[in-house]
Design an enzyme around this catalytic site. Structure first.
Site, PDB file in Angstrom:
ATOM      1  CG  ASP A   1      22.209  37.629  38.017  1.00 58.39           C
ATOM      2  OD1 ASP A   1      21.805  36.497  37.971  1.00 58.39           O
ATOM      3  OD2 ASP A   1      22.156  38.134  38.954  1.00 58.39           O
TER       4      ASP A   1
ATOM      5  CG  HIS B   1      27.644  38.587  37.984  1.00 55.65           C
ATOM      6  ND1 HIS B   1      27.928  38.544  39.072  1.00 55.65           N
ATOM      7  CD2 HIS B   1      26.632  39.384  37.506  1.00 55.65           C
ATOM      8  CE1 HIS B   1      27.058  39.350  39.582  1.00 55.65           C
ATOM      9  NE2 HIS B   1      26.045  39.878  38.974  1.00 55.65           N
TER      10      HIS B   1
END
Length: 212
Positions: free
Chosen positions: A20, A163
């Site tokens: 992400d 991430h």
């Protein structure tokens, strides 16, 4: 003439690796290098606001056989804003990715914070992808802890949350990916995992895993 390598037979188990908040000039490329080395794929849930600056990285993700999903334009809690703002967050990201990649259509949305409203369930034209292994990489910022968490929690059909904006995550991937392969996992994008398990992803539904 040299024959192309046959596609490797699927391993017994499979997980989806997801990243992400990118793309990240510093780290996304490093992650892609590791994925390519092991024939692994991932889904990158990008922010439109970053994608517009780093469009070349989106192309690299696609060239590596990865999938691009939407993580909104600039990470608001979608369940707390008006439906017209939600629509704008989603369509602006779709449009910038399409523009930067010469036509790629985003199919999946990961709502920031995993926050989903009833309106989103009713009206969204995309499946929403959550996760069931949270590496907490953003919190610990520690490659060893990230690797440890994957080792401890991962099971067949899981969706792993990471991430690609953190250097420590790019570092952790160097251990996570080969370890998963050794354990008999194929590392796939979310769509590939769903397809392998015959799971139809429906618009407005939320999914925490890719199990059958």
């Amino acid at each position: 003439t040299q024959e192309p390598d046959p596609t490797p037979a699927p391993r017994e188990k499979a997980v989806a690796l997801t990243f992400d908040d990118g793309p990240s000039r510093e780290n996304t490329g490093k992650i892609l290098d590791v994925l390519k080395k092991y024939g692994a794929h991932a889904t990158f849930f990008v922010l439109g606001d970053r994608a517009r600056v780093d469009g070349d990285l989106l192309k690299q993700e696609l060239e590596a056989g990865c999938e691009i999903g939407s993580h909104s334009w600039n990470h608001p809690q979608l369940s707390k804003i008006s439906w017209s703002d939600v629509k704008s967050q989603v369509s602006r990201t779709d449009n910038i990715v399409k523009k930067m990649t010469d036509g790629y259509q985003i199919k999946l949305l990961r709502p920031p914070y995993g926050a989903i409203s009833d309106t989103m369930r009713k009206k969204l034209k995309k499946p929403m992808i959550l996760w069931n292994v949270d590496t907490l990489d953003w919190k610990t910022r520690d490659a060893k802890k990230v690797f440890k968490k994957v080792k401890k929690e991962v099971k067949d059909g899981d969706i792993i949350l990471m991430h690609d904006i953190h250097a420590e995550t790019a570092e952790a991937i160097k251990q996570v990916v080969p370890w998963l392969v050794e354990q008999g996992y194929d590392i796939l994008s979310v769509s590939e995992l769903a397809e392998r398990n015959g799971k139809k992803l429906k618009a407005g539904e939320a999914y925490c895993d890719g199990k059958k």
